[in-house]
Design an enzyme around this catalytic site. Sequence first.
Site, mmCIF file in Angstrom:
data_model
loop_
_atom_site.group_PDB
_atom_site.id
_atom_site.type_symbol
_atom_site.label_atom_id
_atom_site.label_comp_id
_atom_site.label_asym_id
_atom_site.label_seq_id
_atom_site.Cartn_x
_atom_site.Cartn_y
_atom_site.Cartn_z
ATOM 1 N N LYS A 22 14.829 -5.490 10.369
ATOM 2 C CA LYS A 22 13.267 -5.445 9.999
ATOM 3 C C LYS A 22 13.049 -6.258 8.660
ATOM 4 C CE LYS A 22 10.717 -2.462 8.101
ATOM 5 N NZ LYS A 22 9.901 -2.624 7.067
ATOM 6 N N ASN A 23 13.494 -5.822 7.581
ATOM 7 C CA ASN A 23 13.275 -6.291 6.354
ATOM 8 C C ASN A 23 13.800 -7.823 5.900
ATOM 9 O OD1 ASN A 23 12.177 -4.143 5.561
ATOM 10 N ND2 ASN A 23 13.632 -3.142 4.187
ATOM 11 N N CYS A 120 0.576 2.179 -1.603
ATOM 12 C CA CYS A 120 1.032 2.755 -0.240
ATOM 13 C C CYS A 120 1.732 4.175 -0.477
ATOM 14 C CB CYS A 120 2.308 1.819 0.376
ATOM 15 S SG CYS A 120 3.725 2.109 -0.149
ATOM 16 N N ARG A 125 3.572 0.627 -5.986
ATOM 17 C CA ARG A 125 4.114 -0.804 -5.565
ATOM 18 C C ARG A 125 3.440 -2.004 -5.888
ATOM 19 N NH1 ARG A 125 6.511 -0.040 0.357
ATOM 20 N NH2 ARG A 125 8.121 -1.600 -0.144
ATOM 21 N N ASP A 310 15.841 3.832 1.051
ATOM 22 C CA ASP A 310 15.248 3.943 2.570
ATOM 23 C C ASP A 310 16.209 4.849 3.388
ATOM 24 O OD1 ASP A 310 13.222 1.959 1.995
ATOM 25 O OD2 ASP A 310 14.078 0.253 2.999
ATOM 26 N N ARG A 402 6.558 1.230 13.280
ATOM 27 C CA ARG A 402 6.671 -0.008 12.173
ATOM 28 C C ARG A 402 8.147 -0.456 12.275
ATOM 29 N NH1 ARG A 402 5.044 1.211 6.640
ATOM 30 N NH2 ARG A 402 6.196 -0.926 6.554
HETATM 31 C C1 UD1 Z 1 12.009 -3.625 -0.367
HETATM 32 C C2 UD1 Z 1 11.781 -2.993 1.185
HETATM 33 C C3 UD1 Z 1 11.784 -1.520 1.162
HETATM 34 C C4 UD1 Z 1 12.965 -0.932 0.199
HETATM 35 C C5 UD1 Z 1 12.493 -1.544 -1.221
HETATM 36 C C6 UD1 Z 1 13.750 -1.107 -2.248
HETATM 37 C C7 UD1 Z 1 11.077 -4.822 2.460
HETATM 38 C C8 UD1 Z 1 9.993 -5.406 3.358
HETATM 39 N N1 UD1 Z 1 11.071 -3.597 2.029
HETATM 40 O O1 UD1 Z 1 10.556 -3.261 -0.753
HETATM 41 O O2 UD1 Z 1 12.068 -1.189 2.655
HETATM 42 O O3 UD1 Z 1 12.669 0.369 0.047
HETATM 43 O O4 UD1 Z 1 12.934 -3.078 -1.198
HETATM 44 O O5 UD1 Z 1 15.269 -1.230 -1.697
HETATM 45 O O6 UD1 Z 1 11.993 -5.583 2.253
HETATM 46 N N2 UD1 Z 1 7.808 -3.195 -8.449
HETATM 47 C C9 UD1 Z 1 6.905 -3.623 -9.617
HETATM 48 N N3 UD1 Z 1 6.374 -4.980 -9.681
HETATM 49 C C10 UD1 Z 1 6.791 -5.722 -8.588
HETATM 50 C C11 UD1 Z 1 7.531 -5.595 -7.699
HETATM 51 C C12 UD1 Z 1 8.410 -4.302 -7.486
HETATM 52 O O7 UD1 Z 1 6.825 -2.804 -10.353
HETATM 53 O O8 UD1 Z 1 6.142 -6.996 -8.871
HETATM 54 C C13 UD1 Z 1 8.352 -2.112 -8.465
HETATM 55 C C14 UD1 Z 1 8.254 -1.132 -7.137
HETATM 56 O O9 UD1 Z 1 7.073 -0.577 -7.348
HETATM 57 C C15 UD1 Z 1 9.354 -0.288 -7.132
HETATM 58 C C16 UD1 Z 1 10.605 -1.187 -7.262
HETATM 59 O O10 UD1 Z 1 9.997 -2.198 -8.267
HETATM 60 O O11 UD1 Z 1 9.216 0.707 -7.910
HETATM 61 C C17 UD1 Z 1 11.509 -1.759 -6.315
HETATM 62 O O12 UD1 Z 1 10.587 -2.573 -5.747
HETATM 63 P P1 UD1 Z 1 11.109 -3.751 -4.583
HETATM 64 O O13 UD1 Z 1 12.354 -3.811 -4.596
HETATM 65 O O14 UD1 Z 1 10.154 -4.932 -4.853
HETATM 66 O O15 UD1 Z 1 10.665 -3.226 -3.007
HETATM 67 P P2 UD1 Z 1 9.928 -4.144 -2.100
HETATM 68 O O16 UD1 Z 1 10.473 -5.779 -2.070
HETATM 69 O O17 UD1 Z 1 8.735 -3.755 -1.984
#
Ligand code: UD1
Length: 429
Positions: A22-23, A120, A125, A310, A402
């Site tokens: 999915k991701n 969320c 996030r 995850d 989802r």
């Molecule tokens: C992706 C995955 C999700 C997985 C996560 C971590 C998808 C669709 N989702 O989510 O399933 O749990 O990676 O492996 O691929 N953060 C910030 N600022 C930003 C971006 C992130 O503070 O601009 C923080 C987030 O709140 C979180 C951490 O960084 O605490 C890691 O998030 P991130 O790796 O970006 O996760 P996603 O890409 O949202």
Amino acid sequence: MDRIAIIGGARLEGEIVISGAKNSAIKLMAASLLTDQPLRLTNMPRLADTRFLGQLLRRLGTDIIEQDGDDGAETILHTREIVSAFAPYDLVRQMRASFNVLGPLIARTGHAKVSLPGGCTIGARPVDLHLEALRALGASIDLHEGYVYAQAPRGLIGAEIEFPFVSVGATEHVMLAAVLAKGETVLKNAAREPELGDLAECLNKMGAQVSGAGTSTIRIQGVDHLHGATHSVIPDRIETGTFALAAAMAGGEVRLTKTRSDFVETLLDKMVEAGVEVIRHNDGMTIKRNGARLKAVEIETDPYPGFATDLQAQFMALMTLADGESVIKETIFENRFMHAPELARLGADILVSGGEARVRGVETLEGAQVMATDLRASVSLVIAALAARGETVVSRVYHLDRGFERLEEKLGACGANVRRIAGTGEPED
Ligand code: UD1
């Protein structure tokens, strides 16, 4: 709304074919905005999240054909032109990663208006790293009334960007924009998740020049335009890990195929440490457990190749019946223990304090009514229910839909006593 009912106690025997990730699929779908030629994605999972993104892409100008092919379900995405560079709140809110259309829209059209995704249940996030990185590529970005207004009328320009911490989404997002920038972009402290490698491989098939994906430094040489391609989505490592844990929880012998054991090495090591037997094959792995009680082991979530956040909820479910105390540390998301009180309804003994949960293994779990709180949490309840006495009914399974394709069918085929109860349309709570 639908519910899922599970009667625990059945051992699992058989084979489960793992779906495409999915991701990965949702980032690859967004890549189709970068070219006026068709992008054909095979081994596609059919999930609520891919449907949500499909709705948004159609609105932006993408024609989408879904069909069956030799390599599973396929989706052909064709964006002859961007008819609108506006991604409204209602569509982005349904699926956070929809926000990643922002970069491709700026790269292809020089402007975009995309809703901020909002928070969320697992944490705030934010998307600050995404926006900082797009600014570094020369986009001017303003925020008004919940929307990002971005402009780069003369195109994006390559830059060196060092992320202050690892973000999967931000790394992918910059990659999706920088492939069409002028000059070279270097990403430091980049995420190393396999989905990044998959995105880079697909973009390279489309004519991009990306190297180093899978390491913490990624180099992207911008090109003038991208063309169509055919690409097979990598196996879903979270679905793989989830079914591995389900088999370990229920006991029995399950072969997971069309997947890769190297994507879930950290998990498999922990499972072996707990007493599960794991046999690796070319196309996946076999998980065996003979019924002896498992040992409690400790885990800490980390960016790849560390223990995947995850899979944390599902691992916690396994530990509820282990011998001893397991300490589970969550370092990626600040609010990711909402499954703990639901597992406690089944009789689990879990103490959460800050980013740490202490799970003291109990002798038995007992079926109960529980509520799914997020995507991965919902499946942890299903895993616990497989080993609980009596019936568990999980409500709010739209979370599960989802990200898991035909979950009850796949578990049912291995002997699990699981059925979906179609919703009446009445609210559940
Ligand atoms: C992706 C995955 C999700 C997985 C996560 C971590 C998808 C669709 N989702 O989510 O399933 O749990 O990676 O492996 O691929 N953060 C910030 N600022 C930003 C971006 C992130 O503070 O601009 C923080 C987030 O709140 C979180 C951490 O960084 O605490 C890691 O998030 P991130 O790796 O970006 O996760 P996603 O890409 O949202």
